[in-house]
Design an enzyme around this catalytic site. Structure first.
Site, PDB file in Angstrom:
ATOM      1  N   GLY A   1       0.784  -1.222   0.000  1.00 50.41           N
ATOM      2  CA  GLY A   1       0.000   0.000   0.000  1.00 50.41           C
ATOM      3  C   GLY A   1       0.817   1.272   0.000  1.00 50.41           C
ATOM      4  N   LYS A   2       2.161   1.163  -0.153  1.00 48.88           N
ATOM      5  CA  LYS A   2       3.008   2.362  -0.122  1.00 48.88           C
ATOM      6  C   LYS A   2       2.630   3.360  -1.215  1.00 48.88           C
ATOM      7  CE  LYS A   2       6.936   0.034  -0.346  1.00 48.88           C
ATOM      8  NZ  LYS A   2       6.784   0.399  -1.761  1.00 48.88           N
ATOM      9  N   THR A   3       2.478   2.852  -2.420  1.00 46.06           N
ATOM     10  CA  THR A   3       2.192   3.750  -3.533  1.00 46.06           C
ATOM     11  C   THR A   3       0.805   4.373  -3.404  1.00 46.06           C
ATOM     12  OG1 THR A   3       3.662   2.485  -4.979  1.00 46.06           O
ATOM     13  CG2 THR A   3       2.057   3.909  -6.052  1.00 46.06           C
ATOM     14  N   ASP A  26      11.095   3.569  -6.539  1.00 48.17           N
ATOM     15  CA  ASP A  26      10.873   2.125  -6.586  1.00 48.17           C
ATOM     16  C   ASP A  26      11.083   1.631  -8.018  1.00 48.17           C
ATOM     17  OD1 ASP A  26       9.987  -0.487  -6.487  1.00 48.17           O
ATOM     18  OD2 ASP A  26       8.201  -0.044  -5.314  1.00 48.17           O
TER      19      ASP A  26
END
Length: 318
Positions: A1-3, A26
């Site tokens: 869920g980082k992006t 990334d």
């Protein structure tokens, strides 16, 4: 869920009237897919979100740019054969990682936008969607490692380039790390799901980052599942597993948690959906859009028998 969280944060800040730069370091970034913009290899304004500029750092292009900056000053001063050996030594994954951090460090440059490619000036906030933690930690440890290497290798070459080029970048990298470790300028957001193994990894990462003086940390728990029907045993089991994981969370993380975000019933792709990211209301499941028909499926043992039948072979699991 980082992006997803990086995009949601950048969009929310831009919607509040701030000028925001969102950049991904990334190698497997899908920023362009999430924001529905085909190419992001250069700083690109998001048409539907005034004030938001986005960029993907392409590791291959960054590697080429880094090699040119490192080797161009040597052309005409060293034999072609030596230059070719240097180019070959700078063609691997090691150089790619350093090159990505070189682009990343350029964003903190004090020299200004035109001279050094530093894009942070003129922005209220810069949001970095970083690579997976291990990759990021290796990059953040580079300045200290370089100091040690250069102290003992004033002349010579490595996968990072000739020592002369490394010395040129030493201050640039140190300046980037100084900005990252300054709690007045940088906040580190660790994203985790309500899962025991994920939370354990997040706690380890939090400690490793703290050991590098990146101590201004917060934790966001993403994808928290809440059962909509208490009679659904599978759903309730999943909810309870998440609750147990959160209850047993390491003290290293527990005091840093700033929010828990619900699991959404759709993929976070597109601006309309990203705008709902910080909405605490869990949207009800709309149910199947078409009738689900029973499909005869062979048991897994049939597949195993088919694989074993020839007596030999390669099984590639992806």
């Amino acid at each position: 869920g980082k992006t997803s969280l990086s995009c949601g944060t950048a969009i929310a800040l831009a919607k509040s009237g701030k000028k925001v730069f969102l950049v991904s370091t990334d190698p497997a970034s899908n920023l362009n897919e999430m924001l529905e913009i085909p190419k992001l290899d250069v700083p690109t304004d998001v048409p539907k979100v005034p004030g938001l500029t986005v960029m993907n750092i392409d590791p291959e292009k960054a590697g080429e740019h880094y090699r040119q900056r490192a080797l161009d000053p040597l052309r005409g001063t060293v034999p072609d054969a030596d230059l070719k050996r240097m180019e070959e030594s700078m063609s691997g994954a090691c150089t790619m990682e350093v090159a990505a951090f070189d682009e990343f460090a350029g964003l903190f440059s004090e020299e200004g936008d035109v001279e050094s490619g530093g894009f942070t000036k003129g922005y209220d906030h810069v949001v970095f969607d970083t690579a997976p933690t291990g990759h990021t930690l290796r990059l953040l440890s580079l300045p200290a490692a370089w100091n040690s290497f250069l102290d003992h290798n004033s002349m010579g070459n490595s996968c990072l380039g000739p020592s002369t080029a490394m010395k040129m970048n030493q201050k640039r990298f140190a300046r980037a790390l100084a900005c990252l470790t300054n709690p007045q300028s940088t906040i580190i957001v660790l994203v985790a799901r309500p899962d025991a193994s994920t939370l354990k990894e997040a706690a380890r990462s939090a400690q490793e980052l703290a050991d590098m003086d990146l101590k201004n940390q917060v934790v966001m728990i993403n994808g928290v599942f809440t059962a909509q029907d208490p009679s659904d045993k599978v759903a309730m089991s999943r909810q309870e597993a998440g609750e147990r994981a959160l209850a047993s969370m390491s003290p290293v993380l527990k005091d840093k948690v700033v929010c828990q975000l619900p699991l959404k019933p759709f993929n976070m792709v597109g601006l309309d959906r990203l705008l709902t990211l910080f909405d605490s209301e869990v949207l009800p499941d709309a149910g199947p859009t078409s009738e689900v028909k029973d499909v005869p499926i062979s048991p897994l043992s049939t597949l195993m028998d088919d694989i074993a039948a020839p007596g030999h072979g390669l099984v590639l699991v992806m």
